[in-house]
Design a protein around this motif. Structure first.
Motif, short mmCIF file in Angstrom:
data_model
loop_
_atom_site.label_atom_id
_atom_site.label_comp_id
_atom_site.label_asym_id
_atom_site.label_seq_id
_atom_site.Cartn_x
_atom_site.Cartn_y
_atom_site.Cartn_z
N LEU A 32 -9.56 1.91 13.17
CA LEU A 32 -10.48 1.83 12.03
C LEU A 32 -9.75 1.81 10.69
CD1 LEU A 32 -13.13 4.47 13.23
CD2 LEU A 32 -13.39 1.98 13.23
N GLY A 33 -8.56 2.43 10.62
CA GLY A 33 -7.93 2.64 9.32
C GLY A 33 -6.81 1.70 8.95
N TYR A 34 -6.17 1.01 9.93
CA TYR A 34 -4.99 0.21 9.57
C TYR A 34 -5.30 -0.96 8.66
CZ TYR A 34 -5.78 -3.88 12.54
OH TYR A 34 -6.27 -5.03 13.06
N PRO A 35 -6.50 -1.62 8.76
CA PRO A 35 -6.74 -2.74 7.83
C PRO A 35 -6.74 -2.30 6.37
CG PRO A 35 -8.30 -2.83 9.66
CD PRO A 35 -7.61 -1.50 9.73
N TYR A 36 -7.27 -1.12 6.10
CA TYR A 36 -7.28 -0.61 4.72
C TYR A 36 -5.85 -0.41 4.22
CZ TYR A 36 -7.78 2.85 0.99
OH TYR A 36 -7.68 3.55 -0.18
N MET A 37 -5.01 0.21 5.06
CA MET A 37 -3.63 0.43 4.65
C MET A 37 -2.88 -0.89 4.49
SD MET A 37 -3.14 3.61 4.19
CE MET A 37 -3.84 5.21 4.55
N MET A 38 -3.17 -1.86 5.36
CA MET A 38 -2.51 -3.16 5.25
C MET A 38 -2.87 -3.84 3.93
SD MET A 38 -2.85 -6.47 7.76
CE MET A 38 -4.45 -6.90 7.07
N LEU A 39 -4.12 -3.71 3.52
CA LEU A 39 -4.55 -4.34 2.27
C LEU A 39 -3.85 -3.72 1.06
CD1 LEU A 39 -8.40 -4.76 2.83
CD2 LEU A 39 -6.69 -6.55 2.68
N ILE A 40 -3.83 -2.38 1.00
CA ILE A 40 -3.24 -1.75 -0.19
C ILE A 40 -1.72 -1.92 -0.20
CG2 ILE A 40 -5.13 -0.10 -0.40
CD1 ILE A 40 -3.31 2.03 0.74
N CYS A 41 -1.09 -1.93 1.00
CA CYS A 41 0.35 -2.14 1.05
C CYS A 41 0.70 -3.58 0.66
CB CYS A 41 0.89 -1.83 2.45
SG CYS A 41 0.90 -0.06 2.82
N SER A 42 -0.12 -4.54 1.06
CA SER A 42 0.13 -5.93 0.70
C SER A 42 0.10 -6.10 -0.81
CB SER A 42 -0.91 -6.85 1.36
OG SER A 42 -0.81 -6.79 2.76
N GLY A 43 -0.91 -5.47 -1.45
CA GLY A 43 -1.01 -5.56 -2.90
C GLY A 43 0.17 -4.88 -3.59
N ALA A 44 0.58 -3.71 -3.06
CA ALA A 44 1.69 -2.98 -3.68
C ALA A 44 3.00 -3.74 -3.52
CB ALA A 44 1.79 -1.59 -3.07
N LEU A 45 3.20 -4.40 -2.39
CA LEU A 45 4.44 -5.16 -2.18
C LEU A 45 4.55 -6.31 -3.16
CD1 LEU A 45 4.60 -5.28 1.74
CD2 LEU A 45 6.11 -4.01 0.20
N GLN A 46 3.42 -6.93 -3.49
CA GLN A 46 3.45 -8.04 -4.44
C GLN A 46 3.87 -7.58 -5.83
OE1 GLN A 46 2.92 -11.16 -3.48
NE2 GLN A 46 2.54 -10.49 -1.37
N ALA A 47 3.64 -6.28 -6.13
CA ALA A 47 3.92 -5.76 -7.48
C ALA A 47 5.38 -5.36 -7.66
CB ALA A 47 3.01 -4.57 -7.77
N ILE A 48 6.17 -5.31 -6.58
CA ILE A 48 7.58 -4.92 -6.71
C ILE A 48 8.39 -6.11 -7.24
CG2 ILE A 48 9.64 -4.13 -5.47
CD1 ILE A 48 7.80 -2.76 -3.48
N PRO A 49 9.14 -5.94 -8.34
CA PRO A 49 9.90 -7.08 -8.92
C PRO A 49 10.94 -7.62 -7.93
CG PRO A 49 9.79 -5.23 -10.46
CD PRO A 49 9.28 -4.72 -9.16
N THR A 50 11.03 -8.93 -7.82
CA THR A 50 11.97 -9.56 -6.88
C THR A 50 13.42 -9.46 -7.35
OG1 THR A 50 11.58 -11.68 -7.96
CG2 THR A 50 10.24 -11.18 -6.02
N ASP A 51 13.60 -9.29 -8.70
CA ASP A 51 14.99 -9.24 -9.19
C ASP A 51 15.72 -7.99 -8.68
OD1 ASP A 51 13.38 -7.60 -10.60
OD2 ASP A 51 14.23 -8.04 -12.58
N ILE A 52 14.96 -6.94 -8.33
CA ILE A 52 15.61 -5.74 -7.78
C ILE A 52 16.24 -6.08 -6.43
CG2 ILE A 52 15.23 -3.38 -6.98
CD1 ILE A 52 12.98 -3.12 -8.95
#
Length: 531
Positions: free
Chosen positions: A391-411
């Motif tokens: 029941l819970g993994y889709p929610y975590m996948m969504l928020i983790c996907s969004g957070a990963l997009q916010a990490i700068p690639t230059d790092i």
């Protein structure tokens, strides 16, 4: 006039301004009328606190509209009103209930309980009996009356009795029931069957001279008397049928006869009174309540922790995999993985429950996987965590996907230049920065699972049961389900006062755990600053 015209933007704006003011006043008048109606309904039904809340909200809305300094709040006023009505009032009501004996046997105020008992009647042994014919009002099919006849030494006595009105003794009339009398007609046989239950509970006549139906099948009614009479000087109810006196105990909210003796009797219902901290003391001191509490509390913390951890790990792995541009059809796969989140949780739980059925479940019949999901404590806990993972993994996948997009690639580019491998980049860059973003959401998820009543109740109702406990409790019960069973499923009826007290204790525990987790969140932010 000139000022009004200027504010309206000129003479052409004057009609629009007047129309706007009229519409505002009409809308406010409708709101006030609705508030007044609710205030009247709640006040006279005994809900004085809710009536006062309605009055405060209505007055507040008027103040916001008419005071220019508060005018910007008019857009927020509906939300503020709903917050007061649906959040603050239930919160205050729960706290106040925790300090009372409010329960199934004590739902009324003292005045309401006395009024309720005063309606009870009894038929004395020497009461005159009548043959009756039921009548119904031709204009109101719910208004009944009785045509009563009784043979006496002076002839046949005839009475026409309506509910709540004095008995009418008819002299010089034919004892046979007429086809119509004062707008009433005799009930037909098919109507009589449906009206029997109503006739047997009704009182015809006016206090103290009333008549009740003794036997609807034999067509017999009798004079009845008020059974319980309130004695204000002695602070109790006199039972005119048995001669007992039920003294009002204002400490327990009960009417008790022969208190302290072997033949002690209590009259139900009682009335609610303040009991100070008695409900909290019962929860802490009673062995029956305290017995499985520690076990349930430990499992509640473990259930919330493992639910968050497993769903976060699964969601993060899928988010990392689907974040790679080399995966074909990423959007389609991501959409398919969100399906469990879109299906109502109860349905998913019941589907999993069917799959885990030891006799007919697909896991047992098709794959030969048949552990004791419902009877063994360990496997029951694994099963409920497995369902919560689904029941819970889709929610975590969504928020983790969004957070990963916010990490700068230059790092990542800089770390590659420094020779960091993928594993080092994950532990030193991705995870710290990700936790800063999703940390508050993990805390919210932990708090949600701390009170996740639905999955526990729908899967196995907290089972399997813990043997040897004086109160019903199961190995998979968490605090909220244990409280529910304690307050509403123990066979003693609903104990709202005790349930409210336990709810406050659970709130204090959750608040403490949440504050502790926020402290760890601050540490994550310090780590992220060094990335």
């Amino acid at each position: 006039m000139s000022a009004l015209s200027t504010n309206a933007g000129g003479p052409k704006g004057l009609p629009a301004l007047i129309s706007g003011q009229i519409l505002k006043l009409v809308g406010l008048a409708i709101l006030d009328a609705f508030g007044l109606l609710l205030f009247y309904a709640f006040w006279y039904s005994g809900n004085a606190a809710l009536a006062l809340i309605i009055a405060v909200i209505t007055i507040g809305m008027n103040v916001v509209i008419f005071v220019p300094r508060l005018y910007p709040l008019r857009w927020m006023s509906p939300g503020l009103a709903l917050m007061i009505l649906l959040v603050i009032y239930p919160l205050l009501f729960t706290i106040s209930t925790a300090f009372t004996n409010y329960s199934d046997g004590h739902l009324f105020s003292k005045e309401q309980a006395i009024a309720l008992h005063s309606k009870a009647t009894f038929t004395p042994e020497d009461a005159p009996t009548y043959r009756f014919t039921p009548y119904v009002n031709k204009a109101d099919p719910t208004d009944y009356a009785l045509w009563l006849t009784r043979e006496g030494d002076a002839g046949t006595e005839v009475i026409f009795a309506k509910e709540g009105e004095p008995l009418v003794i008819l002299e010089g009339v034919d004892p046979e029931p007429p086809e119509e009398y004062e707008g009433y007609r005799p009930l037909e046989r098919r109507e009589l069957v449906a009206a029997l239950s109503v006739l047997e509970k009704a009182q015809f006549g006016e206090e103290p001279n009333t008549v009740t139906v003794v036997s609807a099948a034999r067509g017999v009614a009798a004079r009845s008397l008020q059974r319980y009479v309130w004695n204000a000087e002695l602070n109790g109810l006199e039972d005119r049928q048995t001669g007992l006196f039920y003294a009002a105990d204002d400490e327990t909210g009960s009417f008790i006869a022969n208190k302290g003796r072997a033949e002690q009797q209590e009259l139900q219902p009682g009335y609610w009174v303040g009991v100070a901290f008695d409900n909290f003391r019962r929860f802490v001191e009673s062995p029956a309540l305290r017995g499985p509490l520690v076990q349930v509390f430990v499992w509640t913390v473990a259930f919330a922790f493992f639910s968050v951890m497993t769903t976060f790990v699964a969601g993060l792995i899928m988010a990392l995999v689907l974040n790679s541009p080399d995966i074909p059809g990423r959007k389609v796969i991501r959409s398919l993985l969100i399906i469990p989140y879109a299906i109502p949780g109860v349905i998913s739980i019941l589907v999993w429950k069917g799959m885990m059925n030891p006799n007919l479940g697909v896991l047992a019949r098709s794959f030969g996987i048949n552990p004791p999901w419902f009877s063994d404590p360990l496997w029951a806990k694994i099963g409920i965590l497995l369902i919560n993972l689904w029941l819970g993994y889709p929610y975590m996948m969504l928020i983790c996907s969004g957070a990963l997009q916010a990490i700068p690639t230059d790092i990542y580019e800089a770390s590659s230049v420094d020779g960091a491998n993928p594993w080092q980049r994950f532990w030193s860059i991705t995870l710290p920065l990700l936790l800063v973003t999703v940390g508050p959401l993990l805390i919210a998820s932990f708090t949600f699972n701390f009170n996740n009543f639905v999955v526990v109740e729908a899967f196995n109702k907290g089972g399997p049961p813990i043997p040897g406990t004086l109160t019903p409790a199961g190995y998979t019960d968490i605090l909220i389900s244990y409280t529910y069973r304690l307050a509403f499923g123990s066979g003693r009826g609903a104990d709202y006062g005790l349930a409210s007290a336990i709810t406050i204790i659970i709130f204090a525990i959750v608040a403490g755990v949440t504050l502790l987790q926020f402290r760890f969140t601050g540490q994550w932010e310090e780590v992220s600053e060094n990335v």
